[in-house]
Structures are given as C-alpha cells and as structure tokens.
Design a protein around this motif. Structure first.
Motif, PDB file in Angstrom:
ATOM      1  N   GLU A   1       0.971  -1.382  -0.168  1.00 24.63           N
ATOM      2  CA  GLU A   1      -0.143   0.101   0.024  1.00 24.63           C
ATOM      3  C   GLU A   1       0.971   1.345   0.030  1.00 24.63           C
ATOM      4  O   GLU A   1       0.817   2.122  -0.967  1.00 24.63           O
ATOM      5  CB  GLU A   1      -1.014  -0.116   1.128  1.00 24.63           C
ATOM      6  N   LYS A   2       1.698   1.462   1.078  1.00 23.42           N
ATOM      7  CA  LYS A   2       2.730   2.256   1.100  1.00 23.42           C
ATOM      8  C   LYS A   2       3.529   2.650  -0.240  1.00 23.42           C
ATOM      9  O   LYS A   2       3.729   3.669  -0.719  1.00 23.42           O
ATOM     10  CB  LYS A   2       3.342   2.621   2.198  1.00 23.42           C
ATOM     11  N   LEU A   3       4.354   1.405  -0.592  1.00 22.16           N
ATOM     12  CA  LEU A   3       5.289   1.352  -1.646  1.00 22.16           C
ATOM     13  C   LEU A   3       4.633   1.864  -2.870  1.00 22.16           C
ATOM     14  O   LEU A   3       5.033   2.461  -3.657  1.00 22.16           O
ATOM     15  CB  LEU A   3       5.784  -0.094  -1.633  1.00 22.16           C
ATOM     16  N   SER A   4       3.152   1.482  -3.179  1.00 22.94           N
ATOM     17  CA  SER A   4       2.576   1.926  -4.356  1.00 22.94           C
ATOM     18  C   SER A   4       2.317   3.219  -4.242  1.00 22.94           C
ATOM     19  O   SER A   4       2.454   3.864  -5.379  1.00 22.94           O
ATOM     20  CB  SER A   4       1.313   1.049  -4.656  1.00 22.94           C
ATOM     21  N   TYR A   5       1.887   3.826  -3.112  1.00 26.09           N
ATOM     22  CA  TYR A   5       1.714   5.171  -3.161  1.00 26.09           C
ATOM     23  C   TYR A   5       2.999   5.907  -3.440  1.00 26.09           C
ATOM     24  O   TYR A   5       3.070   7.014  -4.287  1.00 26.09           O
ATOM     25  CB  TYR A   5       1.312   5.518  -1.713  1.00 26.09           C
TER      26      TYR A   5
ATOM     27  N   LEU B   1       5.583   4.950  -5.105  1.00 24.52           N
ATOM     28  CA  LEU B   1       5.796   4.827  -6.635  1.00 24.52           C
ATOM     29  C   LEU B   1       5.009   5.630  -7.500  1.00 24.52           C
ATOM     30  O   LEU B   1       5.581   6.168  -8.535  1.00 24.52           O
ATOM     31  CB  LEU B   1       5.798   3.300  -7.079  1.00 24.52           C
ATOM     32  N   GLU B   2       3.738   5.629  -7.119  1.00 21.31           N
ATOM     33  CA  GLU B   2       3.067   6.703  -7.923  1.00 21.31           C
ATOM     34  C   GLU B   2       3.278   8.048  -7.839  1.00 21.31           C
ATOM     35  O   GLU B   2       3.455   8.863  -8.838  1.00 21.31           O
ATOM     36  CB  GLU B   2       1.578   6.407  -7.467  1.00 21.31           C
ATOM     37  N   ARG B   3       3.593   8.506  -6.673  1.00 20.91           N
ATOM     38  CA  ARG B   3       4.065   9.977  -6.285  1.00 20.91           C
ATOM     39  C   ARG B   3       5.389  10.167  -7.277  1.00 20.91           C
ATOM     40  O   ARG B   3       5.667  11.121  -7.665  1.00 20.91           O
ATOM     41  CB  ARG B   3       4.343  10.175  -5.044  1.00 20.91           C
TER      42      ARG B   3
ATOM     43  N   ARG C   1       6.396   8.557 -10.049  1.00 16.56           N
ATOM     44  CA  ARG C   1       5.887   8.585 -11.365  1.00 16.56           C
ATOM     45  C   ARG C   1       5.405   9.744 -11.831  1.00 16.56           C
ATOM     46  O   ARG C   1       5.989  10.656 -12.704  1.00 16.56           O
ATOM     47  CB  ARG C   1       5.046   7.349 -11.860  1.00 16.56           C
TER      48      ARG C   1
END
Length: 115
Positions: free
Chosen positions: A1-5, A7-9, A11
C-alpha cells in the motif's frame, strides 16, 4: 500500500519534470524563431491546450453561435449562447477533424456557415 503510493508519487513527479523539460526545449526553439521539432509538436499542442484549459473560464456570449461539432463529442455549449446555438455536426471524432481526411468537409461546412 505505502510502496505503491510512493511509486505513484515518484512517477507523477518524473512525468511533471519530463513535461517541464520538453516545454523548455519547445520554448527555446520558439524563442530563437524556429519551429518546434516535429517529434515535440503534438506534445507541445496538448501541453499548451492542457494549461489553457485549466485557466479558462467560459463566459456567456451575447450572440448566436454556430458550433462545428464532431459527431462523437459530449460537450454541451448551449448554456453559453444567449441567442441560440446552431450545431453543425461533422463526421468523426474531435482530433480526426484536424487530419487531411476531414479537412475538405470541415472547410465546406465552415464556408457554408460564413456565407
């Protein structure tokens, strides 16, 4: 959850930096009186359009509007024309109207409206 957030930021930031660099290059060419390189023209067109759309606030036009509309469009302009809105529908999608295939149709429709 935190990692995907995260990574999205990252990107999002990289995309923003990439757009800014491309705009600097485009503005450099325009600043020295040259055309934007062909590889950046669509980017430049869409980026300037995106920036303009964010700032634009439609105003009521005190007259009649003739709207040349792509048949596959969902924009409702009728509330902005105090004296009515005449819609002239053209075949295709919005961006297709800019291509050679539809240029003659658009030209003929525009000529008939102006006459």
């Amino acid at each position: 959850e935190k990692l995907s957030y995260v990574l999205e930021r990252v990107r999002w930031r990289l995309d923003r930096i990439n757009r800014k660099i491309k705009m600097v290059v485009c503005n450099f060419y325009l600043g020295i009186g040259r055309r934007v390189p062909a590889s950046l023209r669509m980017f430049y067109f869409f980026e300037v359009s995106r920036q303009t759309n964010r700032k634009y606030v439609p105003q009521i036009y005190p007259g009649r509007i003739i709207f040349l509309k792509a048949e596959k469009s969902s924009i409702d302009w009728s509330k902005l024309a105090t004296e009515g809105l005449e819609i002239q529908e053209l075949p295709g999608r919005h961006l297709e109207l800019l291509r050679d295939l539809h240029a003659q149709t658009v030209g003929e429709k525009l000529r008939s409206c102006l006459e």
